[in-house]
Design a protein around this motif. Structure first.
Motif, PDB file in Angstrom:
ATOM      1  N   GLU A  50       0.841  -1.207   0.000  1.00  0.00           N
ATOM      2  CA  GLU A  50       0.000   0.000   0.000  1.00  0.00           C
ATOM      3  C   GLU A  50       0.875   1.255   0.000  1.00  0.00           C
ATOM      4  O   GLU A  50       0.595   2.224  -0.721  1.00  0.00           O
ATOM      5  N   VAL A  51       1.953   1.233   0.772  1.00  0.00           N
ATOM      6  CA  VAL A  51       2.845   2.394   0.841  1.00  0.00           C
ATOM      7  C   VAL A  51       3.513   2.644  -0.507  1.00  0.00           C
ATOM      8  O   VAL A  51       3.570   3.791  -0.987  1.00  0.00           O
ATOM      9  N   ILE A  52       4.016   1.576  -1.148  1.00  0.00           N
ATOM     10  CA  ILE A  52       4.693   1.803  -2.433  1.00  0.00           C
ATOM     11  C   ILE A  52       3.701   2.207  -3.525  1.00  0.00           C
ATOM     12  O   ILE A  52       4.039   2.969  -4.423  1.00  0.00           O
ATOM     13  N   THR A  53       2.461   1.715  -3.423  1.00  0.00           N
ATOM     14  CA  THR A  53       1.443   2.106  -4.415  1.00  0.00           C
ATOM     15  C   THR A  53       1.172   3.595  -4.330  1.00  0.00           C
ATOM     16  O   THR A  53       1.162   4.309  -5.355  1.00  0.00           O
ATOM     17  N   LYS A  54       0.955   4.088  -3.133  1.00  0.00           N
ATOM     18  CA  LYS A  54       0.704   5.520  -2.943  1.00  0.00           C
ATOM     19  C   LYS A  54       1.927   6.354  -3.349  1.00  0.00           C
ATOM     20  O   LYS A  54       1.788   7.444  -3.921  1.00  0.00           O
ATOM     21  N   THR A  55       3.115   5.828  -3.072  1.00  0.00           N
ATOM     22  CA  THR A  55       4.339   6.543  -3.426  1.00  0.00           C
ATOM     23  C   THR A  55       4.510   6.606  -4.944  1.00  0.00           C
ATOM     24  O   THR A  55       4.901   7.649  -5.493  1.00  0.00           O
ATOM     25  N   LEU A  56       4.203   5.497  -5.622  1.00  0.00           N
ATOM     26  CA  LEU A  56       4.262   5.491  -7.088  1.00  0.00           C
ATOM     27  C   LEU A  56       3.328   6.547  -7.676  1.00  0.00           C
ATOM     28  O   LEU A  56       3.682   7.272  -8.611  1.00  0.00           O
ATOM     29  N   ILE A  57       2.129   6.658  -7.122  1.00  0.00           N
ATOM     30  CA  ILE A  57       1.148   7.631  -7.616  1.00  0.00           C
ATOM     31  C   ILE A  57       1.678   9.058  -7.439  1.00  0.00           C
ATOM     32  O   ILE A  57       1.617   9.879  -8.356  1.00  0.00           O
ATOM     33  N   THR A  58       2.248   9.325  -6.260  1.00  0.00           N
ATOM     34  CA  THR A  58       2.774  10.661  -5.995  1.00  0.00           C
ATOM     35  C   THR A  58       3.925  10.989  -6.946  1.00  0.00           C
ATOM     36  O   THR A  58       3.952  12.066  -7.579  1.00  0.00           O
ATOM     37  N   LEU A  59       4.878  10.089  -7.077  1.00  0.00           N
ATOM     38  CA  LEU A  59       6.037  10.326  -7.936  1.00  0.00           C
ATOM     39  C   LEU A  59       5.657  10.428  -9.396  1.00  0.00           C
ATOM     40  O   LEU A  59       6.210  11.253 -10.140  1.00  0.00           O
ATOM     41  N   ALA A  60       4.680   9.601  -9.799  1.00  0.00           N
ATOM     42  CA  ALA A  60       4.281   9.575 -11.221  1.00  0.00           C
ATOM     43  C   ALA A  60       3.524  10.829 -11.628  1.00  0.00           C
ATOM     44  O   ALA A  60       3.355  11.070 -12.826  1.00  0.00           O
ATOM     45  N   ASN A  61       3.095  11.619 -10.669  1.00  0.00           N
ATOM     46  CA  ASN A  61       2.372  12.845 -11.006  1.00  0.00           C
ATOM     47  C   ASN A  61       3.179  14.100 -10.759  1.00  0.00           C
ATOM     48  O   ASN A  61       2.665  15.213 -10.828  1.00  0.00           O
ATOM     49  N   GLU A  62       4.478  13.900 -10.485  1.00  0.00           N
ATOM     50  CA  GLU A  62       5.361  15.054 -10.367  1.00  0.00           C
ATOM     51  C   GLU A  62       5.829  15.476 -11.761  1.00  0.00           C
ATOM     52  O   GLU A  62       6.083  14.629 -12.611  1.00  0.00           O
ATOM     53  N   GLY A  63       5.937  16.766 -11.959  1.00  0.00           N
ATOM     54  CA  GLY A  63       6.308  17.281 -13.281  1.00  0.00           C
ATOM     55  C   GLY A  63       7.760  17.095 -13.619  1.00  0.00           C
ATOM     56  O   GLY A  63       8.566  16.691 -12.822  1.00  0.00           O
TER      57      GLY A  63
END
Length: 412
Positions: free
Chosen positions: A399-412
């Motif tokens: 769950e932690v890595i999933t949320k982290t992937l989402i955050t990183l993948a939406n950084e410009g």
């Protein structure tokens, strides 16, 4: 958020490839068992609609495009194991990484950056005495010539084994990636130590990775009759090896650094019979530390001691350096992002270093940001058929890595 039952089910399935009757598994690099595991993971990646490719050393990349043509976010680990190993070392990181990406896609969560799953080739050193081969090649650290020099117990070179496995190793240079190919790389792995379990923490956030310096040492004495040769006229290679083994232990315990460890993993004596003085010994030395200066100090002292002991005993020796890696500090940005996402999920975390090497240690050469997450393993046991995890901890970490992937993948 993730599908925990699916993750458990798929872990059980992939664990059948190389499974042993007594428990655990043997799935060596470039083996039939690894080929079966790779084929299975590819079917799951294809079902997800990933664009799949393999490089010249056999690293597998599965990619889902993002909304913008930006460097991707990658996550991954390896599928090969040690002999008589456990089900979770490496494989857990692959399966959790797949589940995280699949969760993002299934829930229609937007991501500006592409997402990639990487299955690294030949991470374990068990077969060829070199670890993290796939990521080293990716980082441009291994040449075709180096692959030809690395051989298993049967004398098969890594180059030959990879080619027979179907890898295009003759074009190995094509597998080298440029710096910042990836915006970020994440890896989930079992801790392989007892800290998290002892503290009751489900998720570890790795601050740095220890690196190894490894040698193959050959001692050449003289084989003589064990009964007819006086003690003061012997050139006993195994007795010399015993003294060197204790020297290696002493340097790590007393003279190098607080975090230095050193191991003589094998010492093979020839001719290896009861009534003959050993004429030669081949042995493997593994030194590790998270402190680069302490690691180098240990190597220098061990080399000096080998020379002195062999000279004192009148033996000829050959010391071949197999690996010389540098300890890696992981990215503060990733550490902070992992901690923030875990805090939002109310999942406790602990920062800690990794004493074991991982593919993540080479990813800073090709990724702008690199981070790593640990899952506790029972009693810290790893590289053993008794390797075991608590799936509740695995779910928390995923769950932690999933949320982290989402955050990183939406950084410009």
């Amino acid at each position: 958020m993730i599908n925990a039952e699916r993750l458990k089910r798929e872990m059980q399935t992939i664990s059948t490839f190389g499974a042993l009757p007594q428990g655990g598994m043997s799935r060596l690099a470039f083996s039939q068992e690894e080929a079966q595991a790779r084929a299975y993971i590819k079917t799951l990646m294809q079902a997800l609609g990933m664009n799949i490719r393999e490089d010249a050393i056999g690293n597998i990349f599965g990619r889902i495009e993002g909304e913008l043509p930006l460097p991707s976010i990658a996550i991954g680990s390896h599928l090969d194991s040690v002999p008589l190993g456990g089900f979770y070392d490496g494989t857990l990181g692959v399966m959790c990484g797949l589940e995280a990406i699949r969760t993002i896609k299934e829930n229609g969560i937007s991501h500006k950056r592409p997402l990639e799953l990487i299955i690294f080739s030949c991470e374990e050193s068990s077969r060829f005495n070199m670890a993290t081969v796939g990521s080293k090649v990716m980082a441009g650290k291994l040449s075709k010539e180096a692959l030809s020099l690395l051989k298993d117990k049967e004398g098969v070179s890594l180059y030959e084994a990879a080619k027979a496995f179907g890898c295009a190793v003759e074009t190995i240079e094509s597998a080298k990636l440029s710096p910042d190919t990836f915006y970020a790389y994440l890896e989930l792995h079992i801790e392989q130590g007892p800290v998290l379990e002892n503290k009751g923490i489900p998720v570890g956030i790795v601050t740095g990775i220890a690196a190894p310096i490894r040698y193959e040492l050959t001692l050449q004495g003289r084989a003589d009759h064990s009964g007819a040769t006086p003690m003061n006229m012997r050139s006993d290679a195994l007795a010399c090896a015993a003294e060197i083994i204790l020297h290696v232990e002493k340097i790590a315990k007393e003279e190098a650094g607080e975090t230095t460890v050193a191991t003589v993993g094998f010492a093979n004596a020839t001719p290896g019979v009861l009534n003959v003085i050993p004429g030669s010994v081949r042995m493997g030395i593994d030194i590790r530390d998270i402190d680069a200066k302490a690691l180098e100090k240990a190597a220098v002292l061990i080399e000096k001691g080998i020379e002195e002991i062999a000279q004192k005993r009148g033996l000829i020796y050959t010391l071949k350096e197999l690996t010389h890696d540098t300890p890696v500090s992981l990215d503060k940005k990733i550490i902070e992002t992992l901690e923030e996402e875990a805090k939002k999920l109310q999942i406790p975390t602990l920062e800690l270093p990794s004493g074991a090497g991982h593919d993540a240690m080479h990813m800073p050469y090709v990724a702008t940001h690199t981070g790593m997450v640990f899952v506790p393993c029972k009693e810290g046991i790893s590289h053993n058929i008794a390797e075991e995890v608590n799936m509740d901890d695995v779910i928390c970490a995923t769950e932690v890595i999933t949320k982290t992937l989402i955050t990183l993948a939406n950084e410009g």
